[in-house]
Design a protein around this motif. Structure first.
Motif, mmCIF file in Angstrom:
data_model
loop_
_atom_site.group_PDB
_atom_site.id
_atom_site.type_symbol
_atom_site.label_atom_id
_atom_site.label_comp_id
_atom_site.label_asym_id
_atom_site.label_seq_id
_atom_site.Cartn_x
_atom_site.Cartn_y
_atom_site.Cartn_z
ATOM 1 N N LEU A 91 -0.798 2.869 2.841
ATOM 2 C CA LEU A 91 -0.597 4.324 2.915
ATOM 3 C C LEU A 91 -1.714 4.805 2.186
ATOM 4 N N TYR A 92 -2.561 5.870 2.874
ATOM 5 C CA TYR A 92 -3.453 6.532 2.342
ATOM 6 C C TYR A 92 -2.830 7.889 1.584
ATOM 7 N N VAL B 41 -1.822 9.429 5.106
ATOM 8 C CA VAL B 41 -2.013 8.750 6.510
ATOM 9 C C VAL B 41 -1.485 7.336 6.301
ATOM 10 N N TYR B 42 -0.790 7.069 7.589
ATOM 11 C CA TYR B 42 -0.087 5.704 7.462
ATOM 12 C C TYR B 42 -0.136 5.426 9.104
ATOM 13 N N ILE C 178 -13.042 7.916 5.935
ATOM 14 C CA ILE C 178 -12.708 7.602 7.254
ATOM 15 C C ILE C 178 -12.546 6.019 7.320
ATOM 16 N N LYS C 179 -13.790 5.558 6.742
ATOM 17 C CA LYS C 179 -13.884 4.012 6.493
ATOM 18 C C LYS C 179 -13.025 3.298 5.788
ATOM 19 N N LEU C 180 -12.302 3.971 4.911
ATOM 20 C CA LEU C 180 -11.211 3.256 3.823
ATOM 21 C C LEU C 180 -10.077 3.363 4.893
ATOM 22 N N ILE C 181 -9.623 4.346 5.546
ATOM 23 C CA ILE C 181 -8.540 4.492 6.378
ATOM 24 C C ILE C 181 -8.565 3.461 7.375
ATOM 25 N N LEU C 182 -9.547 3.281 8.300
ATOM 26 C CA LEU C 182 -9.978 2.510 9.517
ATOM 27 C C LEU C 182 -10.342 1.054 9.142
ATOM 28 N N GLU C 183 -11.000 0.817 8.141
ATOM 29 C CA GLU C 183 -11.571 -0.566 7.630
ATOM 30 C C GLU C 183 -10.846 -1.345 6.495
ATOM 31 N N GLU C 184 -10.450 -0.706 5.590
ATOM 32 C CA GLU C 184 -10.056 -1.242 4.317
ATOM 33 C C GLU C 184 -8.472 -1.159 4.139
#
Length: 183
Positions: free
Chosen positions: A109-110, A166-167, A97-103
């Motif tokens: 794209l995740y 996730v994008y 979640i941190k990767l998707i929202l912050e990094e």
């Protein structure tokens, strides 16, 4: 699988000359060295079909050396970069979640590290969270379970959803930033 990986590597080299827009694909590989094997397959299959992407792998101290060995050629050719996470004590779910929202960057794209990519990525323009995998009525044992739940009067068709991709487009990112500012 070794022959498939070798073929993917050949295809990556052949298609690298393509002058396409770059897309960054982020992956998380933490907590288990076994996931390095799956991540290698995910990266090679992704690059074989999408040589224009660049892969950023976020890992912890448990997986750093193994993933670096497995993807040495791709790291050397700048197709893959490895990023060591600072806090390896948190759960992989929290790290994801941190990767998707912050990094992740604006057009990143995740992808989960345990995927095999079987084709080209479509153009990214709308935010994507869950991808429909299948209609649960079409597969056993889910169809049986749905039949038993009919007494609850479901008004929609149940689907199995997958969040392996996730994008977030710029519009969604702005809404997230506004939402965080009000918390």
């Amino acid at each position: 699988m070794e022959k498939r990986k070798a073929n993917w590597r050949k295809e990556i080299l052949r298609l690298q000359q393509a002058d396409l827009a770059k897309i960054n694909v982020n992956m998380l590989v933490v907590k288990s060295k076994e996931y390095c094997y799956f991540a290698e397959i995910a990266v090679l299959s992704l690059l074989a079909h999408n040589p224009h992407v660049r892969v950023k792998i976020f890992c912890d101290s448990q997986t750093y050396s193994e993933i670096s060995k497995r993807l040495f050629r791709e790291i050397y050719s700048s197709l893959v970069s490895i990023n060591l996470l600072k806090d390896s004590s948190e759960s992989w779910q929290r790290a994801k979640i941190k990767l998707i929202l912050e990094e992740m960057g604006q057009n990143d794209l995740y992808l989960d590290a345990d995927l095999i990519v079987n084709g080209k990525l479509d153009e990214l323009f709308e935010s994507m969270f869950f991808v429909k995998e299948f209609d649960m009525n079409d597969k056993f044992p889910f169809s049986k379970m749905i039949e038993e739940l009919k007494c609850f009067r479901m008004c929609n068709r149940p689907y199995m959803l997958n969040s392996s991709l996730v994008y977030l487009n710029s519009k969604s990112r702005k809404k997230l930033e506004i939402g965080r500012a009000h918390v």
